[in-house]
Design a protein around this motif. Structure first.
Motif, PDB file in Angstrom:
ATOM      1  N   ILE A   1     -53.665 -34.582  -7.696  1.00 29.09           N
ATOM      2  CA  ILE A   1     -53.917 -33.964  -8.443  1.00 29.09           C
ATOM      3  C   ILE A   1     -53.913 -32.813  -7.987  1.00 29.09           C
ATOM      4  N   PHE A   2     -55.034 -32.455  -7.149  1.00 26.23           N
ATOM      5  CA  PHE A   2     -55.430 -31.647  -6.680  1.00 26.23           C
ATOM      6  C   PHE A   2     -55.412 -30.801  -5.536  1.00 26.23           C
ATOM      7  N   ALA A   3     -54.206 -31.315  -4.419  1.00 29.75           N
ATOM      8  CA  ALA A   3     -53.945 -31.065  -3.660  1.00 29.75           C
ATOM      9  C   ALA A   3     -52.585 -29.788  -3.622  1.00 29.75           C
ATOM     10  N   PRO A   4     -50.982 -29.847  -5.161  1.00 31.41           N
ATOM     11  CA  PRO A   4     -50.694 -28.413  -5.151  1.00 31.41           C
ATOM     12  C   PRO A   4     -51.027 -27.235  -5.174  1.00 31.41           C
ATOM     13  N   PHE A   5     -53.079 -27.748  -5.553  1.00 29.74           N
ATOM     14  CA  PHE A   5     -53.328 -26.263  -4.879  1.00 29.74           C
ATOM     15  C   PHE A   5     -53.643 -26.106  -4.536  1.00 29.74           C
ATOM     16  N   PHE A   6     -53.419 -26.156  -3.210  1.00 32.08           N
ATOM     17  CA  PHE A   6     -54.186 -26.374  -1.903  1.00 32.08           C
ATOM     18  C   PHE A   6     -53.084 -26.028  -0.533  1.00 32.08           C
ATOM     19  N   ALA A   7     -51.373 -26.176  -1.895  1.00 29.57           N
ATOM     20  CA  ALA A   7     -50.421 -26.621   0.059  1.00 29.57           C
ATOM     21  C   ALA A   7     -49.640 -25.002   0.202  1.00 29.57           C
ATOM     22  N   PRO A   8     -49.788 -25.356   1.860  1.00 29.27           N
ATOM     23  CA  PRO A   8     -49.243 -23.236   2.043  1.00 29.27           C
ATOM     24  C   PRO A   8     -48.584 -22.985   1.961  1.00 29.27           C
TER      25      PRO A   8
END
Length: 281
Positions: free
Chosen positions: A38-45
């Motif tokens: 859910i949240f990883a895409p917001f922190f993807a480099p």
């Protein structure tokens, strides 16, 4: 009187399940993967389809894929579709299967025979085979088509379990008493039969979720994804298989995520099954 209502409320069943080590570990692992999806895409480099270097280059944390896209970013974006489709398919399969199984057990007689023999015919076919036949005909399936196909493929297996559990309940005194009072069949099923099936059905739901994850990932690997251009763990394995020797993380990273996800849900299912057994003691 020994044949009294014995249904267990979901909150008390979950409290019993939390005392099972397998369930606690599985729940923790599953929640971590869900939060990651859910949240990883917001922190993807990098962006989901952003080119960051040459194909199969060993740059960044996990290198690049066959198009030069960042593998870590693709993995971080790729879990949402599997998570959503697997969850919705599991819910659909459980609802359909419970409905079929309970109706067959409660109706009895020739209705039970007809329903379950048709159910046996569907059980004879592998789940993925039925899905592939329909998806091949459709060419470009939508997300909801995949949800329906995976969900309905679970229904016969859930129905068999639900019928077996319900058969031990429909003849109980409290069910007979409710019928004698003139209660509608639908109310008897909802108020008397289903509450007594909570434990086994929740354990089956955990198992079905595990199978859903594997099936959705397999369909993605075979090229049947709702959005071919979007990141998808199953599809990533297929896209990058030719570069496995050159840049293994483009394949291993989604494999590891799928493995962790299925291990977590499988441990949850085992813990729920143990909790259901202890509740029957």
């Amino acid at each position: 009187m020994s044949d009294t209502r014995s249904h267990t409320s979901p909150p008390s069943f979950f409290r019993r399940a939390l005392r099972q080590k397998r369930f606690s570990v599985g729940l923790t692992v599953t929640l971590l993967v869900v939060l990651f999806a859910i949240f990883a895409p917001f922190f993807a480099p990098h962006g989901e389809n952003e080119t960051t270097g040459p194909p199969y280059a060993k740059v960044g944390v996990l290198g690049t894929d066959y198009l030069g896209q960042d593998v870590l970013s693709r993995v971080m974006y790729g879990g949402q579709e599997i998570l959503v489709v697997s969850t919705l398919a599991t819910v659909l399969g459980m609802v359909l299967g419970i409905l079929i199984g309970v109706v067959a057990a409660y109706s009895g007689g020739w209705w039970d025979e007809v329903i379950m023999r048709l159910n046996d015919v569907l059980l004879a076919f592998p789940q993925i085979l039925l899905a592939l036949v329909v998806l091949t005909a459709l060419q470009n399936p939508s997300t909801w088509v995949i949800v329906v196909l995976v969900g309905t493929s679970h229904a016969p297996r859930v129905a068999r379990l639900a019928r077996g559990v319900a058969l031990g309940i429909v003849s109980r005194d409290f069910v007979v008493a409710a019928e004698a009072l003139g209660e509608k069949r639908s109310r008897v099923i909802l108020a008397e039969v289903l509450p007594n099936m909570t434990g086994p059905l929740l354990a089956e739901a955990g198992l079905r979720l595990t199978y859903s994850i594997g099936l959705v990932a397999a369909l993605g690997f075979l090229g049947f994804a709702a959005d071919p251009g979007a990141a998808n763990w199953g599809q990533m394995m297929n896209e990058n298989r030719l570069g496995l020797a050159t840049q293994p993380w483009s394949v291993l990273a989604p494999v590891v995520m799928i493995a962790i996800f299925t291990i977590g849900t499988n441990l949850m299912a085992d813990g729920l099954a143990q909790a259901a057994e202890k509740g029957d003691d």
